[in-house]
Design a protein around this motif. Structure first.
Motif, short mmCIF file in Angstrom:
data_model
loop_
_atom_site.label_atom_id
_atom_site.label_comp_id
_atom_site.label_asym_id
_atom_site.label_seq_id
_atom_site.Cartn_x
_atom_site.Cartn_y
_atom_site.Cartn_z
N UNK B 267 71.60 -3.03 46.29
CA UNK B 267 71.52 -3.79 47.54
C UNK B 267 72.06 -2.96 48.70
N UNK B 268 73.21 -2.29 48.48
CA UNK B 268 73.84 -1.54 49.57
C UNK B 268 73.01 -0.32 49.95
N UNK B 269 72.49 0.39 48.94
CA UNK B 269 71.64 1.54 49.23
C UNK B 269 70.42 1.07 50.01
N UNK B 270 69.96 -0.15 49.71
CA UNK B 270 68.81 -0.71 50.41
C UNK B 270 69.15 -1.27 51.78
N UNK B 271 70.39 -1.05 52.25
CA UNK B 271 70.70 -1.42 53.61
C UNK B 271 71.47 -2.71 53.79
N UNK B 272 71.83 -3.38 52.69
CA UNK B 272 72.63 -4.59 52.82
C UNK B 272 74.05 -4.21 53.23
N UNK B 273 74.57 -4.93 54.24
CA UNK B 273 75.93 -4.65 54.69
C UNK B 273 76.90 -5.47 53.85
N UNK B 274 77.95 -4.82 53.35
CA UNK B 274 78.94 -5.56 52.56
C UNK B 274 79.71 -6.54 53.44
N UNK B 275 79.71 -6.29 54.76
CA UNK B 275 80.42 -7.21 55.63
C UNK B 275 79.56 -8.44 55.96
N UNK B 276 78.32 -8.45 55.48
CA UNK B 276 77.49 -9.63 55.63
C UNK B 276 76.55 -9.58 56.82
N UNK B 280 67.86 -6.61 53.37
CA UNK B 280 66.45 -6.93 53.22
C UNK B 280 66.02 -6.74 51.77
N UNK B 281 65.08 -7.59 51.35
CA UNK B 281 64.60 -7.55 49.98
C UNK B 281 63.90 -6.23 49.69
N UNK B 282 63.10 -5.78 50.69
CA UNK B 282 62.35 -4.54 50.49
C UNK B 282 63.31 -3.37 50.28
N UNK B 283 64.35 -3.34 51.10
CA UNK B 283 65.35 -2.28 50.96
C UNK B 283 65.98 -2.30 49.58
N UNK B 284 66.34 -3.50 49.13
CA UNK B 284 66.96 -3.63 47.81
C UNK B 284 66.03 -3.12 46.72
N UNK B 285 64.73 -3.46 46.86
CA UNK B 285 63.75 -3.00 45.87
C UNK B 285 63.76 -1.47 45.83
N UNK B 286 63.82 -0.85 47.01
CA UNK B 286 63.86 0.61 47.03
C UNK B 286 65.17 1.14 46.47
N UNK B 287 66.26 0.39 46.70
CA UNK B 287 67.54 0.78 46.11
C UNK B 287 67.44 0.84 44.59
N UNK B 288 66.77 -0.16 44.02
CA UNK B 288 66.60 -0.18 42.56
C UNK B 288 65.75 1.01 42.11
N UNK B 289 64.67 1.27 42.89
CA UNK B 289 63.77 2.38 42.53
C UNK B 289 64.52 3.71 42.57
N UNK B 290 65.42 3.84 43.55
CA UNK B 290 66.19 5.07 43.66
C UNK B 290 67.05 5.26 42.41
N UNK B 291 67.67 4.16 41.97
CA UNK B 291 68.48 4.28 40.75
C UNK B 291 67.64 4.63 39.55
#
Lengths: 345, 332
Positions: B267-276, B280-291
């Protein structure tokens, strides 16, 4: 007389101590007294109680560090992995596969392992105080990656070593008492001295109560937090040394696995608030002893040890609920309601 | 005005661009390393296997993203996932039918998440303590249910595990299989995308992350949404567990230790801020793909599997630091 009793029961350490003695007494009753038996073999004391102190030493060290971290309003869930790293570093050095120039020197190995703990702690401290990551995420990184680092240091093996001087850390005796007890007493005294005889403890409590306000009143919150995480990492490294001296080797996968919750639980049972602020180191030490005695009695009663995790998780939540003002209010509201109904009836 | 808006647009999407760039870079290095390591290496199957092999992680990451966007944290997902897999294997061994097992397991995940959310929201307990206790509770329950790995021999499960569509030929770019559980993951991504973008609930999630105080003053149902967010995270984790049991056809209590880091860092690699407030869902999907790509590289290079975790953790750090830098730049 009455006021003295009241004063005693008001102190934070009173109830944990009572619970600890109660568990011991219960064990003594169930075992028919054999629980309290102390034997002297070759001038060393042996017995269940001694075992609790020896095996609880790791948890007591972790509880010391965790109390301080929680007091600043943070948390450190990487302590188990730091234990694994410190054990891995010490054992590979003694074995000679890491830093061969040290010739397997035990002193060098211990120093390097503790230094590794300092590094881990300062990494956590850096992430929390400078990058301002949430402590749970910052330390989770080391929780997961730390075990990987320990694996990479051990090159995926379980390292076993043959070094009686290193074994002494866990199995040694001085004047009839196990060596880990001396480590715990010495480090606790040291930490207590620094915390209670200087203004440091006050600063920690103030940062935990309100970081922003303490910053305005001239306390360097970031630096305090940084030091606290280093302290926690260092203590975890010492605990890791005791652990690996106990199993006479390093097992990166299992050393200190899931001990994080125990450490937090020890602080919670000790009665310090988990949301920061006031803390009592001695109560947390007693909390650690309580957990160790529960673990020992669960093992000696023959209950499956897996249930342990479930029970501990429930106890943590129960203690948190008991501390929560909202919960207390709703309970007293509930009581008042029942009383009212009784009156009406 | 337009100038600042343009700058906002760039800085808002900056981390997404970086994520995309990183993915392209990593995948390019797979394309370079792959043929050197194996002469049967084909690009397309490797790409689509990223989806097949990480379907469960994708779902868990999307779930946890809801919690992260509200500015909270849930570290119990790995245990929820493992417990769902173990418990469904356990129920199937008791000869429960599959159509009953799956809803039961999903309901457990949903209600456990909701319970944690309730404790956090109603009694103002700290989210890290509650979800940490949840983590240990479910991990303990795993070993209470079974200490050994339970194989799944249910007919429906093995059928679903095999269900796939195949296209492409062996000769050109390789034969591509997309398994049914890959499609489930895609469906979850699309649903989450819709919820977060267009539903009242989704906008409320962002609003809470932006400022809980303001959201409350605006009259948004903060308490309900926050509990629901944990429930969604629990539900997604247990759905991930069900998919994982399709994937491995077994349930084992020590599965996926440390998956919470994978999910949060996706989620964080995909651009989600830990501070809230941002994510974005798309970013998270790419985060998973990166892993997944990192995993592929580690496998191709025949390295110790722990390198994946260490690299992912390092990436998480880098991205959080990057976010801080962007945030500081925006403040100026």
């Amino acid at each position: 007389m009455k006021s003295i009793v009241r004063k005693l029961t008001k102190t934070q350490i009173f109830w944990p101590l009572v619970i600890f003695l109660g568990i011991l007494a219960l064990n003594g009753l169930i075992s028919g007294g054999s629980f309290f038996r102390l034997q002297i073999v070759d001038g060393h004391l042996y017995g269940r109680i001694i075992d609790i102190f020896r095996n609880g030493s790791k948890l007591m060290l972790l509880a010391l560090g965790m109390t301080m971290v929680l007091a600043t309003g943070g948390t450190d869930i990487s302590v188990g992995s730091v234990m694994a790293i410190s054990g891995a570093v010490a054992c590979t050095i003694i074995e000679g596969s890491l830093f061969p120039f040290a010739n397997g020197s035990v002193v060098f190995a211990i120093a390097a392992a503790i230094f590794a703990g300092v590094l881990c702690g300062s990494w956590n401290g850096f992430l929390v105080s400078r990058i301002q990551m949430q402590p749970i995420v910052a330390t989770m990184i080391l929780l997961v990656a730390g075990r990987g680092i320990a694996q990479l240091i051990c090159k995926g093996r379980i390292v076993t070593i043959n070094s009686p001087p290193f074994y002494f850390i866990n199995g040694g005796y001085i004047l009839g008492l196990p060596f880990p007890v001396y480590i715990v007493v010495a480090l606790s005294l040291l930490v207590l001295l620094v915390v209670r005889k200087t203004a440091f403890g006050l600063y920690v409590e103030s940062v935990g109560c309100n970081g922003e306000a303490s910053r305005y009143s001239g306390i360097n919150s970031a630096r305090i937090k940084f030091f606290i995480y280093i302290l926690c990492g260092t203590l975890a490294a010492v605990a890791g040394l005791i652990e690996s001296a106990g199993i006479k080797g390093a097992d990166a996968n299992n050393a200190g696995l899931m001990i994080e919750l125990d450490a937090i639980l020890a602080v919670a049972i000790g009665g310090s608030s988990l949301s920061g602020g006031r803390f009592s180191l001695l109560s947390s030490l007693v909390g650690a002893l309580i957990i160790q005695s529960i673990t020992t009695s669960i093992l000696s009663l023959g209950i499956a040890p897996e249930v342990n995790l479930v029970v501990k998780a429930v106890v943590v939540i129960a203690i948190c609920l008991a501390q929560s003002p909202v919960f207390q209010q709703s309970i007293s509201a509930f009581r008042a309601k029942i009383k009212k109904q009784e009156v009406v009836a | 005005m337009t100038h600042t808006r343009k700058r906002n647009l760039i800085s808002k999407n900056l981390s997404l661009f970086i994520t995309l760039g990183l993915f392209v870079l990593l995948f390019a290095s797979v394309m370079v390393i792959g043929p050197m390591r194996s002469n049967r290496f084909k690009y397309l199957p490797v790409f689509f296997n990223l989806l097949n092999d990480n379907a469960y992680l994708l779902i868990a990451s999307v779930g946890i993203m809801f919690v992260l966007i509200t500015g909270n944290i849930d570290i119990s997902v790995a245990s929820t996932l493992a417990f769902s897999a173990v418990f469904s294997a356990f129920l199937l061994r008791l000869l429960w039918p599959a159509w009953l097992v799956i809803p039961v397991v999903l309901a457990i995940g949903f209600s456990f998440g909701a319970l944690m959310g309730f404790l956090i929201e109603k009694f103002k307990l700290q989210s890290f303590i509650v979800t940490l206790a949840g983590l240990f509770f479910l991990r303990g329950m795993c070993s209470v249910v079974s200490k050994e790995s339970i194989p799944i021999e249910n007919g429906f499960y093995s059928k679903v595990a095999q269900a796939k569509i195949t296209f492409g030929s062996i000769h050109s770019y390789g034969k591509v299989n997309i398994y049914l559980y890959g499609f489930v993951a895609i469906a979850v991504v699309l649903i989450a995308l819709y919820i977060l973008r267009y539903s009242k609930f989704g906008r409320c999630v962002y609003a809470i992350g932006g400022s809980e105080q303001s959201a409350r003053l605006m009259g948004l149902p903060v308490r309900k949404v926050k509990i629901l967010v944990y429930a969604i995270s629990g539900f997604c984790a247990s759905l991930g567990g069900v998919l994982f049991s399709f994937y491995t056809l077994a349930g084992y209590g020590l599965q996926n230790l440390g998956l919470e880091l994978d999910a949060i860092s996706s989620a964080v690699i995909g651009g989600t801020m830990l501070s809230g407030g941002v994510g974005s869902v798309v970013g998270t999907a790419f985060g998973v793909m990166i892993q997944g790509t990192i995993q592929t590289i580690v496998t191709l290079l025949n390295l110790n599997a722990w390198w994946t975790k260490v690299t992912v953790a390092a990436l998480l750090c880098i991205f959080v630091i990057l976010q801080r830098l962007i945030a500081i730049r925006n403040d100026k």
